[in-house]
Design an enzyme around this catalytic site. Sequence first.
Site, PDB file in Angstrom:
ATOM      1  N   ASP A  92     -44.312  13.406 -10.648  1.00 46.81           N
ATOM      2  CA  ASP A  92     -44.692  13.946 -11.945  1.00 46.81           C
ATOM      3  C   ASP A  92     -43.413  14.178 -12.745  1.00 46.81           C
ATOM      4  O   ASP A  92     -42.383  14.536 -12.174  1.00 46.81           O
ATOM      5  CB  ASP A  92     -45.444  15.260 -11.739  1.00 46.81           C
ATOM      6  CG  ASP A  92     -45.946  15.845 -13.044  1.00 46.81           C
ATOM      7  OD1 ASP A  92     -46.522  15.086 -13.831  1.00 46.81           O
ATOM      8  OD2 ASP A  92     -45.762  17.045 -13.270  1.00 46.81           O
TER       9      ASP A  92
ATOM     10  N   ASP B 265     -46.828  19.490  -9.917  1.00 44.80           N
ATOM     11  CA  ASP B 265     -46.944  20.941  -9.971  1.00 44.80           C
ATOM     12  C   ASP B 265     -48.208  21.423 -10.670  1.00 44.80           C
ATOM     13  O   ASP B 265     -48.532  22.604 -10.625  1.00 44.80           O
ATOM     14  CB  ASP B 265     -45.724  21.548 -10.676  1.00 44.80           C
ATOM     15  CG  ASP B 265     -45.546  21.026 -12.097  1.00 44.80           C
ATOM     16  OD1 ASP B 265     -46.339  20.157 -12.510  1.00 44.80           O
ATOM     17  OD2 ASP B 265     -44.618  21.480 -12.786  1.00 44.80           O
TER      18      ASP B 265
ATOM     19  N   ALA C 238     -50.860   9.408  36.402  1.00 47.56           N
ATOM     20  CA  ALA C 238     -49.539   8.845  36.130  1.00 47.56           C
ATOM     21  C   ALA C 238     -49.512   8.053  34.828  1.00 47.56           C
ATOM     22  O   ALA C 238     -48.485   7.968  34.157  1.00 47.56           O
ATOM     23  CB  ALA C 238     -49.115   7.946  37.287  1.00 47.56           C
TER      24      ALA C 238
ATOM     25  N   ASP D 226     -52.427  17.315 -10.784  1.00 49.44           N
ATOM     26  CA  ASP D 226     -51.793  16.573  -9.688  1.00 49.44           C
ATOM     27  C   ASP D 226     -52.526  16.734  -8.360  1.00 49.44           C
ATOM     28  O   ASP D 226     -52.281  15.984  -7.425  1.00 49.44           O
ATOM     29  CB  ASP D 226     -50.346  17.051  -9.500  1.00 49.44           C
ATOM     30  CG  ASP D 226     -49.481  16.792 -10.716  1.00 49.44           C
ATOM     31  OD1 ASP D 226     -49.612  15.712 -11.291  1.00 49.44           O
ATOM     32  OD2 ASP D 226     -48.696  17.673 -11.089  1.00 49.44           O
TER      33      ASP D 226
END
Length: 870
Positions: free
Chosen positions: A326, A612, A280, A616
Site C-alpha cells: 500500500d 494499514d 522408525a 487492505d
Amino acid sequence: MYHSLKIEDILKIFNSDPSKGLSSQEVEKRKIKYGLNKLATQNRDTLITLIWSQINDILIYILIGAAIISFLVGETSDAIIIGIIIILNSIVGVTQEYKAEKSLETLQNLSTPKAIVKRNAQLIEIPSEEIVPGDIIIIDAGRYIPCDLRLIETVNLKIEESALTGESIPVDKDANLILEDGKTTLGDQKNMAFMSTLATHGRGIGVAVSTGMNTEIGKIASLLKENKKELTPLQKKLEKLGKTLGIAAISICALMFLIGFIQGRDLFELFLTSISLAVAAIPEGLPAIVTIVLALSVQRMIKENAIIRKLPAVETLGSVNIICSDKTGTLTQNKMTVTKFYADNIFDDIKKLDINNKIHKLLIENLVLCNDATSSKESSTGDPTEIALLDVAASYNIFKDELQKEHERVNEIPFDSDRKLMTTVNKYKDNFYVMTKGAVDNLLKICTKVFIGGIEVPLTDNIKDSILKATSAMSSEALRVLGAAYKIINDINNTEINSLEKDLVFIGLVGMIDPPRPEVKNSISLCKKAGISTVMITGDHKDTAFAVAKSLNIAENPLEVISGLDLDKLSQEELNEKIMNLKVFARVSPEHKVKIVKAFKSKGNIVSMTGDGINDAPSLKIADIGVSMGITGTDVAKEASDMILTDDNFSTIVSAIEEGRNIYNNIKKSILFLISCNIGEIMSIFFSILLGWASPLRSIHILWVNLITDSFPALALGVDPKDDGVMKEKPRNSNETIFTGAIGNILFSGSIICILTLIAFQIGLHRYPGSVIHAQTMAFITMSISELIHSLNMRNEKKSIFKIGFFTNRFLIFSIVLGIILQIIILYVPYLSSIFSVYPLNSGDWKWIALLSLMPLFISEILKILKSKI
C-alpha cells in the site's frame, strides 16, 4: 449505482422526505425488511474443532495405531511414550491456533455508536445500528459516517476516506454531482459518503442507501469471510512430507512382514519388528520441533520490530518474491508535506526558501494566516493540506498562534469547492492585508499584479506563462499546487466582502505531496538484489502513484501503471497474463486488491501484501503473508494480517525477510537431520531382517532416539546463527521442496548411520555371544551418539565445522553433551535400564562406541575438503 442518480430519484426510490424524514412506523417496517445496521459476525472454532484439526493428520493416525497395537501386545512403555508424543503435539498446536480470527468483530466495532437523523420531522440522536435505508442523516465535522449515504446537501464538506480508499487527503464532496455509472471508482464518488469514514470539514445531509453488510465496509467483511486462509508453503511441505512418510511406513511394514513370513520368522516377533519400522519411518517430534523453532524465532523477530501473529508466516517471509505494498502510510509518510516553492522568479526546493527575502516571507505568512488548521509538536487538527502549510512555516520559526496575535483576523471568506479559494483579512499595523490562497487557475483570474524584486509589477502574459510553467513542473511531479496572493486595503469597514477577491497581487506557489519514507528507497533496492519485486497498490490517482513509484525506483515507465477502471475491464484470466508487466495499481478498490494478489499467485509467486487501512484487510488475508502497520494500521488490518510492523517501517520487512530466510534454512537443517537419522534407523532394521539377523533395535529404543536424543540437536539446529550472505540469494522457487538437492546427502548420511549401527550390533554379538540384549545396547548407544555427532555436519553443507567453529552454536554442543549424559543415565540406572532392556557397558565397549560414533564427522569433513577442491 446511487452515485449516478439525481437526488430526487434517490428520494423517490427510498420514499424519503428530507424535511420530515421517516416515520416511526416506517422505520420499524424497514428494520424487519433490512435488519439492523451492523456487520455479521463469524462463529469461532470451538476447542474440540481445534483439537480435531491437530489430530486429523496421517502421521498422528499411524502413531495412534502403533500405540494401540503396542498396548495390545504388552509393550505398554512404547504405547505410553507414543501417547505422550501425540498429546504434546496437540497441546502445542492448539495453543498456537486458539486465537481465532477477530477481523469481522473489529469491523463491527467500527460503526459509530451514535448518529443524528431526522424522523417524524425532528432531529434525534440514535444508535447507528438503528439506522435503516431511507433515513435522513445529518453530517457535521468530526463525526463518523454511520452507513453508506447518497448526499443530498453539502456545504464545504470534506471526508477523510484514506482507510477505505487509500486517498491520502480528505475528499471534497458535492451532492449536486451526477456521476457515470460503472465508470466511477469508489474514490471518485464525490456525491457519496461511506460507512466508518470521517467528516473533517463542513457539513452535509445524506439519505441512507446501504446499511450493515450491504455497505462498502460490509462488502469487505464479506470478502474476509469468504477468503479462507490458504496453507503457507511450509505447511504444504510438511503436509506432503507427512503423507509421504506415512505411505512409506505402511509400505515398509508390509514389505518387512512379507520378508519375515517367507523367512519363517515368529509372527509375534515379526509383528513387533514391523511396528518398530513404522515408528522408525516417522519423525515423531518433527511437528513439535518445527513449531518450537518458529516460536523461538518469533521472539527474535520482535526485536526486529515485527510481531508475528501466525507462526508459519516466519518461514513464508523467507520465500516471498513479490511485495504488494500500500502507498499511503506504508511507502509514504501519510502526511502531506510541502516540498517545492515558486516566488520572486525562484523555483526550488522548499528548504532553499529565504525567509529574509521579503516576498518569500510574505508567502509563508499568507499560508499561515489564510489557514483554519492548528498544529503543534503534540498534535495537529484540521485539513492535512493546511497542516502541511503550518509545518513548513514552523520550520522557519513562524507559528500560527504568534502570527495571529500580531496580525489579527478581522474578516474572511471561507473556502468552497466552486471558487476553490479561501480569503482572510488580517491587520498589519495601520493597514489590512487581504490574504488569499487556492487553485492556481482560479487565483490568476483575480490577480492583476505580481510581487517581484520587492515591488508590485503588472501581471503580463509572459509572467503568467512563467507561473503556469512552474505549476506544470510541480504537477508533473504529482505535487498538489496551491497559489498565494494578497492586496493591501486601508479601511475594512468601507470594503465590500465581494470586492476582497479582486485585483490581487500574486505572491507565489507551493507544491506538496505525501512524500516517501526516507529509508524506503534503500529497502526497495535491497529487495531487488534479493530477487524480490515491490509493487505499489494505492487509491490515489495514476499520476501521483507513478510519481511516487518512479522516485522509489518501483516503476520506470507509465505503461507499468494501471487504474482501477482498466482493471474492471479485465477478467481474472486476462489480468493473470498481464500481471508480471505491472508495477503500480492506482485508484483501486478492495475487490481489485484481492484480484491483484490472486493474479500474482497464479504465476507461482509467493506474495506479501502490506497495508494499514480497512480496505487492505481482504488482500492481507488472501496473500501468502499479510503485513500490517502497527502504529497507523487499523485494527481490522492488524487482525487480518500475519505480521505487524511495530515501527510502520517498510525497511523492517527487509530485515524480516532476511530473518525468514535464515529461519527456513535452519528448519530445513532440522528436518533433514531428523529424516537422515530416521533413514539410518529404517535401513538398520531393514538390512538386519534381510540378512536374517535379530532386530538390532527395539521399538522403545527408536522412540527414545526420535523423541529425546534427536530432538534437542534438531532444536539447536533450528536456532543456528544466521548466514550473512542469505540476502544475496534469489527467493526459493515455489515448487522447491525441503528435499530439493538433498536426497543424496540424506541417503548417504542414513547409510553411514546404518552401517555403524550394524557394525556395533555385530561387535556386541561377537564380544558377548548369545546376548542379543548386549548387542542391541551397543547398537542403540552407537546409533544415538553417531546421530548426535552427525548434527555437527548439518550446520553447513560446504563449510567445515572447524571453520564455522564448534562453539558458535553453544546450544548444539549442549544438546550433544546432554544426549550422551541421558544415554549414560539409561544404562546405569537400574529401573530405567530394565524399562529400556539395555545392559551396562564396560570400558572396552565404550572404546568401540567412541570410534564408531565419530565416523560421521570424520567422513563428512573429508568429503567437504574434496568438494572444495573440485
